[in-house]
Structure formats: C-alpha cells, structure tokens
Design a protein around this motif. Structure first.
Motif, short mmCIF file in Angstrom:
data_model
loop_
_atom_site.label_atom_id
_atom_site.label_comp_id
_atom_site.label_asym_id
_atom_site.label_seq_id
_atom_site.Cartn_x
_atom_site.Cartn_y
_atom_site.Cartn_z
N LYS A 291 -8.69 8.19 -11.06
CA LYS A 291 -8.14 6.89 -11.39
C LYS A 291 -7.62 6.95 -12.82
CE LYS A 291 -11.06 3.91 -8.59
NZ LYS A 291 -12.11 2.86 -8.66
N ALA B 107 -4.25 2.93 -11.21
CA ALA B 107 -3.80 3.61 -10.00
C ALA B 107 -4.59 4.88 -9.79
CB ALA B 107 -2.31 3.94 -10.11
N TYR B 108 -4.65 5.30 -8.54
CA TYR B 108 -5.20 6.61 -8.26
C TYR B 108 -4.06 7.61 -8.40
CZ TYR B 108 -7.59 10.56 -6.28
OH TYR B 108 -8.16 11.80 -6.13
N ILE C 78 -3.89 0.45 -7.61
CA ILE C 78 -5.12 -0.24 -7.25
C ILE C 78 -5.05 -1.70 -7.69
CG2 ILE C 78 -7.62 -0.33 -7.63
CD1 ILE C 78 -7.39 2.77 -8.12
N LYS C 79 -4.71 -1.92 -8.97
CA LYS C 79 -4.59 -3.29 -9.47
C LYS C 79 -3.67 -3.32 -10.67
CE LYS C 79 -8.75 -3.17 -12.35
NZ LYS C 79 -10.04 -3.80 -12.63
N LYS D 92 -1.06 5.76 -6.22
CA LYS D 92 -1.26 4.59 -5.35
C LYS D 92 -1.89 3.53 -6.24
CE LYS D 92 -3.18 3.00 -0.99
NZ LYS D 92 -3.75 1.75 -1.45
N ASN E 291 0.82 -1.23 0.00
CA ASN E 291 0.00 0.00 0.00
C ASN E 291 0.84 1.26 0.00
OD1 ASN E 291 -2.59 -1.13 -0.14
ND2 ASN E 291 -2.51 -1.61 2.04
#
Length: 74
Positions: A51, A43-44, A34-35, A32, A12
C-alpha cells in the motif's frame, strides 16, 4: 485528475500511472485505488507490492488497464 481517480475507484479499475516523486524521479506504477482523502490517495501498488500514499498533484497520467479475454472458437 481527481475526477478520473474517483471514477476508477468506484469502478474498481486497475490503473497504469506515471508519477513524479518528491525527489523528482518519474516512475510507472500499476495501482488499484483504495481511498481518496483530500489531495492524496491510498492505493495498492502492484509494482512495489504494498500500500502506498500518493499526492494527486504529482500524478502525471493515468490509463485504465484493459484486460482482453481470449477465447477459442470451435
């Protein structure tokens, strides 16, 4: 590069990323993850406040964001 992204996602971590877009523009983003799916990841993006989907092959560099806590010693 993919291994670094997977590690950051599992922990994270926030990342500072240098990314080259399709049009050749290079940008610095704070993200950050996400997947991760195949050769891309979602990502954010704190820079764009949305996003975004990025291609792993277009990532030039990633560096974890390190937050240093300040404390007052009495």
């Amino acid at each position: 590069m993919k291994e670094q992204l997977i590690k950051a996602m599992k922990r994270n971590n926030f990342l500072n990323m240098m990314y080259i877009a399709k049009d050749g523009n290079v940008s610095k983003r704070r993200i950050k993850i996400i997947k991760i799916v195949g050769n891309s990841f979602q990502a954010y993006c704190f820079t764009k406040q949305a996003k975004r989907t990025f291609l792993i092959e277009n990532v030039l560099a990633v560096v974890p964001v390190i937050h240093k806590e300040r404390s007052v010693v009495c």
